[in-house]
Write an enzyme that holds these catalytic residues in place. Sequence first.
Site, PDB file in Angstrom:
ATOM      1  N   HIS A  96      15.004 -38.417  11.072  1.00 44.79           N
ATOM      2  CA  HIS A  96      13.963 -39.404  10.774  1.00 44.79           C
ATOM      3  C   HIS A  96      14.532 -40.788  10.504  1.00 44.79           C
ATOM      4  CE1 HIS A  96      12.084 -35.506   9.438  1.00 44.79           C
ATOM      5  NE2 HIS A  96      11.175 -35.966  10.263  1.00 44.79           N
ATOM      6  N   GLU A 143       9.850 -41.444   8.122  1.00 40.97           N
ATOM      7  CA  GLU A 143      10.221 -42.342   9.222  1.00 40.97           C
ATOM      8  C   GLU A 143       9.639 -43.736   9.006  1.00 40.97           C
ATOM      9  OE1 GLU A 143       8.947 -43.223  13.781  1.00 40.97           O
ATOM     10  OE2 GLU A 143       9.202 -41.098  13.282  1.00 40.97           O
TER      11      GLU A 143
END
Length: 286
Positions: free
Chosen positions: A74, A126
């Site tokens: 991520h 993210e």
Amino acid sequence: MRVIRADEMGMCFGVKDALQVIHQIAKPNQVTIHGELVHNPVVNLQLKEFGFHQSGEENRAIPEENNQVLITAHGISDLERQRLLAADKELIDTTCPLVRRAHNAAVQLQAEGRRVLVIGTPGHVEVCGIVEDLTDFRVVPSAAEVESYAVSKLGVMCQTTTPTENVKSTRAEILRKNPKADIRFIDTVCHPTKKRQTALLDLIEQVDAVVVVGGHNSNNTRRLVQQCEERSRPAYHVACAEELQPEWFCNVATVGLTAGTSTLDETIQSVQNSLEQMQVPESIGT
């Protein structure tokens, strides 16, 4: 009960690459994973059994016990990266290159003097990694959250797993509510996500219900469920075969099977086997 698999589903190359790095680490007990490598409980349990330490997803403090820190697929912000390096941590970076591309797009838009609008899920790891390096931004989850922004220049980009239909409708609303603004859009939805979403739309037309396999905190998996619900197709989100309930499939002759991008092949196969062998109870009144 017949099972039809989506043409595209399961682990993307970014997750596979991260796992390949993991399996090459000789001394797992000397490495701390900075958050969850992937949002998949099966994978995270395996990593714990291998001996890896894992920071909490919500509060990823600088690990004290290990000098090596593994950055997950991520990604993290440059600010967080510098914080870890300043603490003399050795970084093992498994950031997905498509996440890195999204990060770079956001920084580029800001460098052009634009307020950055990130189409994505607020609080997702993210998204947090992207916006932590920005000074003027908004996270916009959907068209309903779009505002008229009091700036002359806007930059629009996306979390990599955002549904393309959501991007389209949100982008249109940004244009409608900000007709005088100079708006630049960079499409940062990743190709594996697009392929899985398109494959699911094809699958929905062939089945009575859909089983979506993946971690319950996996954003892209939840998005697949949402796609089914938006088309009035029953969808059941399970992390593993043990979560399947036979009563879900009364009057279901054909069930579709798809999976999020962090789901192991063996988990998908286990769910398929369970569906094909399932004894479904007769519906009431039959």
